[in-house]
Design an enzyme around this catalytic site. Structure first.
Site, PDB file in Angstrom:
ATOM      1  NE  ARG A   1      41.806  45.020  40.459  1.00 28.93           N
ATOM      2  CZ  ARG A   1      41.678  45.700  41.271  1.00 28.93           C
ATOM      3  NH1 ARG A   1      41.689  47.171  41.114  1.00 28.93           N
ATOM      4  NH2 ARG A   1      41.488  45.502  42.777  1.00 28.93           N
TER       5      ARG A   1
ATOM      6  CB  ILE B   1      39.046  53.326  37.606  1.00 32.38           C
ATOM      7  CG1 ILE B   1      37.587  53.743  36.833  1.00 32.38           C
ATOM      8  CG2 ILE B   1      39.498  55.016  36.617  1.00 32.38           C
ATOM      9  CD1 ILE B   1      36.493  52.375  37.621  1.00 32.38           C
TER      10      ILE B   1
ATOM     11  CG  LEU C   1      25.958  50.307  35.509  1.00 30.40           C
ATOM     12  CD1 LEU C   1      26.499  51.606  34.900  1.00 30.40           C
ATOM     13  CD2 LEU C   1      23.969  50.688  35.094  1.00 30.40           C
ATOM     14  N   GLY C   2      28.515  48.127  38.308  1.00 35.38           N
ATOM     15  CA  GLY C   2      28.041  47.715  39.523  1.00 35.38           C
ATOM     16  C   GLY C   2      28.387  48.547  40.460  1.00 35.38           C
ATOM     17  NE  ARG C   3      29.407  46.827  46.039  1.00 33.79           N
ATOM     18  CZ  ARG C   3      29.477  46.380  45.868  1.00 33.79           C
ATOM     19  NH1 ARG C   3      28.251  46.154  46.600  1.00 33.79           N
ATOM     20  NH2 ARG C   3      30.436  45.030  46.214  1.00 33.79           N
ATOM     21  CB  ILE C   4      32.876  51.163  41.418  1.00 37.80           C
ATOM     22  CG1 ILE C   4      33.116  51.344  42.085  1.00 37.80           C
ATOM     23  CG2 ILE C   4      33.764  52.528  39.627  1.00 37.80           C
ATOM     24  CD1 ILE C   4      34.512  50.837  42.149  1.00 37.80           C
TER      25      ILE C   4
ATOM     26  CG  ASP D   1      43.959  54.874  39.028  1.00 35.83           C
ATOM     27  OD1 ASP D   1      44.745  54.516  39.262  1.00 35.83           O
ATOM     28  OD2 ASP D   1      42.665  53.312  40.091  1.00 35.83           O
TER      29      ASP D   1
ATOM     30  NE  ARG E   1      29.019  37.852  35.486  1.00 35.81           N
ATOM     31  CZ  ARG E   1      29.810  38.399  35.889  1.00 35.81           C
ATOM     32  NH1 ARG E   1      30.611  38.569  35.011  1.00 35.81           N
ATOM     33  NH2 ARG E   1      30.244  39.050  37.319  1.00 35.81           N
TER      34      ARG E   1
ATOM     35  CG  HIS F   1      46.026  50.274  41.076  1.00 32.80           C
ATOM     36  ND1 HIS F   1      46.203  48.786  40.911  1.00 32.80           N
ATOM     37  CD2 HIS F   1      44.485  50.679  41.710  1.00 32.80           C
ATOM     38  CE1 HIS F   1      45.073  48.056  41.059  1.00 32.80           C
ATOM     39  NE2 HIS F   1      43.622  49.108  41.764  1.00 32.80           N
TER      40      HIS F   1
ATOM     41  CD  GLU G   1      48.676  47.757  38.880  1.00 34.04           C
ATOM     42  OE1 GLU G   1      48.129  47.930  40.005  1.00 34.04           O
ATOM     43  OE2 GLU G   1      47.003  48.323  37.949  1.00 34.04           O
TER      44      GLU G   1
HETATM   45  C1  DGY Z   1      40.772  47.976  45.277  1.00 32.38           C
HETATM   46  O1  DGY Z   1      39.868  48.825  45.578  1.00 32.38           O
HETATM   47  O2  DGY Z   1      40.442  47.306  44.771  1.00 32.38           O
HETATM   48  C2  DGY Z   1      41.887  48.505  44.241  1.00 32.38           C
HETATM   49  O3  DGY Z   1      41.719  48.738  43.146  1.00 32.38           O
HETATM   50  C3  DGY Z   1      43.214  48.838  45.143  1.00 32.38           C
HETATM   51  O4  DGY Z   1      43.617  47.498  45.140  1.00 32.38           O
END
Ligand code: DGY
Length: 315
Positions: free
Chosen positions: A230, A228, A150-153, A254, A173, A277, A259
């Site tokens: 890694r 979304i 639960l970071g910014r995204i 994504d 964490r 991605h 990749e």
């Molecule tokens: C990021 O901003 O890290 C995206 O996944 C693009 O690599």
């Protein structure tokens, strides 16, 4: 003009802006990049690259006069942070400006895989609708959303979930104070609870394969995985097996282990929605990311300060 080495291809608008402001050399255009670097590396004070390409210790060692790195992207798992810290080199990156588009894409994948949007598109285009009705799909509204990281995204994803009347819990964490969502310290318990498990965590050696067969079993046959973040967070062989045998209901991805040459098994599965991605790849967000890559370099050369540096690399 400061001499800046470009490592890997960048968006055309970023490449054009870079050559207007800096003396740019593109490493990937040299016939034998590493041999070339051994001869010319000492000339560069800056390095510009992307989250996708990064910079390992060998590359950084070949740049003895390097003072700053600016990266296009928010992830930094492809960088050798230790090598940067040892030399006090700040790593500029592009956080925040992409939160909304990545969160939108996470919800896009979530709705698509649950409601079968891409599947329905194939159904209509192929003429199958004329021969029968489309399958029943899964409700999204009111369901349980588990967020890993639960970071910014992750927080932007949680905000969107309120519009769908979803219950949200997260695994981090450390629990974050003053948030309405419940922290779940046990990843397996979160997977068991969730209808949708969304990965928004940072990648790195400690997080490799954190979503393996056991977590997928806990998510269960009605559960969906959305990634979304890694590909390295997921044991992809276990995911393919879980999608094939119904251990989980489906996935929206994504990002992948490799990749762009993804596991061909994923292409053949109807219960997975695939994106290249591209979660942050809107024109608006790309423009903001380009501006930040330039600002990070410009600011460093003007004042010694990188506007947005990866924590711990700029002190
Ligand atoms: C990021 O901003 O890290 C995206 O996944 C693009 O690599």
């Amino acid at each position: 003009m400061e001499r800046v080495l470009q490592h890997g291809r960048l968006l055309p608008q970023l490449e054009q802006a870079l050559v207007r402001e800096f003396d740019i050399t593109r490493l990937h255009e040299q016939p034998e990049p590493m041999a070339w670097l051994a001869r010319h590396g000492a000339a560069f004070s800056g390095l510009v690259t992307s989250a996708r390409v990064g910079a390992d210790r060998a590359l950084l060692s070949a740049l003895p006069a390097l003072r700053v790195v600016s990266s296009f992207g928010v992830g930094f798992d492809t960088f050798d942070l230790e090598a940067l810290r040892e030399r006090g080199i700040p790593l500029g990156y592009t956080p925040d400006v992409l939160n909304d588009c990545v969160a939108d894409a996470a919800f896009g994948l979530l709705i698509d895989v649950a409601r079968g949007v891409c599947l329905a598109d194939r159904f209509v285009r192929s003429g199958a609708w004329e021969r029968g009705s489309f399958v029943s799909t899964t409700r999204v509204s009111g369901k349980r959303l588990g967020i890993v990281g639960l970071g910014r995204i992750g927080r932007a994803i949680a905000r969107r979930a309120t519009g769908f009347d979803m219950a949200v819990r997260y695994h981090n964490r450390r629990p974050l104070p003053d948030l309405p969502q419940a922290h779940e310290p046990d990843l397996l318990a979160l997977a068991r609870w969730a209808d949708f498990l969304v990965l928004a965590a940072s990648a790195g050696p400690g997080a490799d394969g954190m979503i393996g067969a056991e977590v997928l079993r806990a998510l269960g046959p009605q559960g969906f995985l959305i990634n979304i973040a890694r590909g390295s967070l997921v044991d992809e062989a276990a995911l393919v097996a879980a999608l094939r045998d119904g251990t989980i209901a489906g996935a929206g991805l994504d990002v992948f282990a490799r990749e762009p040459d993804i596991d061909p098994a994923l292409r053949a599965l109807d219960n997975v929605v695939l994106m290249p991605h591209a979660a942050s790849a809107t024109r608006e967000t790309r423009a903001d990311m380009v501006a930040l890559v330039l600002e990070n370099l410009r600011g460093f050369f003007a004042s010694g300060r990188v506007a947005r540096a990866v924590p711990g690399t700029a002190d």
